[in-house]
Design an enzyme around this catalytic site. Sequence first.
Site, PDB file in Angstrom:
ATOM      1  CB  CYS A  49      -0.866  -0.010   1.251  1.00 31.49           C
ATOM      2  SG  CYS A  49      -1.934  -1.445   1.380  1.00 31.49           S
ATOM      3  CB  ALA A  50       3.608   1.904  -2.264  1.00 31.77           C
ATOM      4  N   PRO A  86       1.541   7.758  -0.914  1.00 35.07           N
ATOM      5  CG  PRO A  86       1.977   9.902  -0.072  1.00 35.07           C
ATOM      6  CD  PRO A  86       1.284   8.608   0.265  1.00 35.07           C
ATOM      7  N   GLY A  87       4.200   7.115  -1.335  1.00 35.25           N
ATOM      8  CA  GLY A  87       5.543   6.616  -1.598  1.00 35.25           C
ATOM      9  C   GLY A  87       6.608   6.979  -0.576  1.00 35.25           C
ATOM     10  CG  ASP A 144      -7.931  -8.203  -7.399  1.00 32.88           C
ATOM     11  OD1 ASP A 144      -8.548  -9.149  -6.873  1.00 32.88           O
ATOM     12  OD2 ASP A 144      -8.442  -7.101  -7.666  1.00 32.88           O
ATOM     13  CG  ASP A 201       1.979   2.618   5.887  1.00 35.88           C
ATOM     14  OD1 ASP A 201       1.677   2.526   7.090  1.00 35.88           O
ATOM     15  OD2 ASP A 201       2.220   3.703   5.330  1.00 35.88           O
ATOM     16  CB  CYS A 253      -0.466   6.722  10.809  1.00 33.81           C
ATOM     17  SG  CYS A 253      -1.723   6.966   9.544  1.00 33.81           S
TER      18      CYS A 253
HETATM   19  C1  LIG Z   1      -1.478   4.732   4.794  1.00 30.52           C
HETATM   20  S1  LIG Z   1      -1.559   4.908   3.084  1.00 30.52           S
HETATM   21  C2  LIG Z   1       0.038   4.405   2.585  1.00 30.52           C
HETATM   22  C3  LIG Z   1       1.119   5.443   2.811  1.00 30.52           C
HETATM   23  C4  LIG Z   1       2.462   5.044   2.190  1.00 30.52           C
HETATM   24  N1  LIG Z   1       2.896   3.752   2.657  1.00 30.52           N
HETATM   25  C5  LIG Z   1       3.549   6.051   2.448  1.00 30.52           C
HETATM   26  O1  LIG Z   1       4.378   5.857   3.331  1.00 30.52           O
HETATM   27  O2  LIG Z   1       3.594   7.070   1.730  1.00 30.52           O
HETATM   28  C6  LIG Z   1      -2.521   3.526   2.637  1.00 30.52           C
HETATM   29  C7  LIG Z   1      -2.625   3.286   1.143  1.00 30.52           C
HETATM   30  O3  LIG Z   1      -3.271   2.026   0.948  1.00 30.52           O
HETATM   31  C8  LIG Z   1      -3.919   2.084  -0.306  1.00 30.52           C
HETATM   32  N2  LIG Z   1      -4.860   0.950  -0.349  1.00 30.52           N
HETATM   33  C9  LIG Z   1      -6.043   0.819   0.284  1.00 30.52           C
HETATM   34  N3  LIG Z   1      -6.604  -0.369   0.022  1.00 30.52           N
HETATM   35  C10 LIG Z   1      -5.760  -1.024  -0.797  1.00 30.52           C
HETATM   36  C11 LIG Z   1      -5.786  -2.298  -1.431  1.00 30.52           C
HETATM   37  N4  LIG Z   1      -6.828  -3.121  -1.266  1.00 30.52           N
HETATM   38  N5  LIG Z   1      -4.756  -2.652  -2.226  1.00 30.52           N
HETATM   39  C12 LIG Z   1      -3.704  -1.810  -2.403  1.00 30.52           C
HETATM   40  N6  LIG Z   1      -3.644  -0.577  -1.837  1.00 30.52           N
HETATM   41  C13 LIG Z   1      -4.641  -0.193  -1.049  1.00 30.52           C
HETATM   42  C14 LIG Z   1      -4.531   3.446  -0.317  1.00 30.52           C
HETATM   43  O4  LIG Z   1      -4.814   3.864  -1.638  1.00 30.52           O
HETATM   44  C15 LIG Z   1      -3.455   4.292   0.360  1.00 30.52           C
HETATM   45  O5  LIG Z   1      -2.647   4.916  -0.599  1.00 30.52           O
END
Ligand SMILES: C[S@@+](CC[C@H](N)C(=O)[O-])C[C@H]1O[C@@H](n2cnc3c(N)ncnc32)[C@H](O)[C@@H]1O
Length: 426
Positions: free
Chosen positions: A244-245, A247-248, A296, A308, A361
Amino acid sequence: MREYQQAVSTLLKVVRNGQSLASSFSQEVTPLAKQITYGVLREYYLLDYLSSSVLDRPLPSKHLDLKLLLFCGIYSIRTLKRPQHASVDAVVDSTKALRKPWSKSLVNAVLRNYIRRRNDLDDISGESIEIQTNHPEWLTTRISRAWPDDAGQIFRANNEQPPMVLRINELKTTRENYLTLLADDKVDARAGSLVTSSVVLESPCPVDRLPGFEDGWVSIQDEASQLAAYLLKTCAEENVLDACAAPGGKACHLLEMYPDIKLVANDKDQVRLKAINENLIRLGLSCEVTCMDLVDIRNRKFDKILIDAPCSATGIIRRHPDIKLLRKNSDIDKLCAMQSRLILAAWQLLDHGGELLYSTCSVLPEENEDIVSSFILSRDDVEVLPINVDAGIKLQIGHQLLPTSAAHDGFYYAHLRKLPLMRPGE
Ligand SMILES: C[S@@+](CC[C@H](N)C(=O)[O-])C[C@H]1O[C@@H](n2cnc3c(N)ncnc32)[C@H](O)[C@@H]1O
């Protein structure tokens, strides 16, 4: 006057339309308007109480703009300690821009009434828990139940302006060098205490004042969030998934610390994914970026996985005070269900002997230790790895950092290993 107008129009998008604060600011917003907007959301419940106390009768909902304008005025006078009469004049003048000139005398009278009574109104000891903590009741209840000894400190930290923290890109510079560059540019800063890549600024400053920002020498990232890359130690050539990367932040930090890994930065949100690509370019990094729902992803295996997870973000309320108004109690169960699904999906992509770092968080155990505990209980191939951090609270499973004044945000980490497959006869 422009400041109050801008603050009210931003606040309306959040309060009336349910839009996130980050997406509500216009390009032209001034620093003072931004400061007032953040401040009003941090002190929303108190400002609601103070303005209702000095209004003869509640304003009808169609005058939400006026109500928010009063919040801005009281916030400026009370918290920002701006000159009282100049503030009243500026707020009163803003009624023109709201196209409610008739409200001039009302706003004037209400603010002057507040100034007259402010000392009496400051005693809120008998008022509701929402007013005392500046948090919605449901969240106050959850936080107090989870952290009875620390709740007061959490509420206080959530209502403060957080420190601006940098992550040094150690591929481009060192923390020592960067602190010297900041000192040369008269930007007061100190080394962070939680991780060796962090620098804490004494007061926030625009990124264009940061030496080398455009060239990728530093990024903005709290220390608690920077911990992820230290906890998920990886080696050259390992296949790593940041599930879940976007904004990176953490994905880029992993690449800065372990440039020879094969990282896949995945997120299901196409729009948020754009920010990963922008960050990679600015920082001079590269990796595979995929846009998939984690559940998926098939036919791939990884040595290390960071998950995350999307969460209530209750550990970073001071950075996103709109959470207090936008998040609902009923969201928590839905988030928990999603977190359980995601941790299971990630586990299926992990090689035997591989490691998974689960983070949020959030400060709510429901989204943290409870999720990981029930996941572990449902399986027989999980080993819990220790987390050694000189801050926060060591839990039976994982580690909780609570938001702390002038220090790190609230974060939860659990580090798990998938047991290696037993060979026959072993
Ligand atoms: C807490 S944020 C991640 C922040 C990131 N790790 C960072 O350090 O910048 C959670 C992310 O999970 C993504 N997300 C939510 N459900 C998801 C899923 N089923 N598969 C992949 N990504 C998912 C969201 O779009 C969101 O960008």
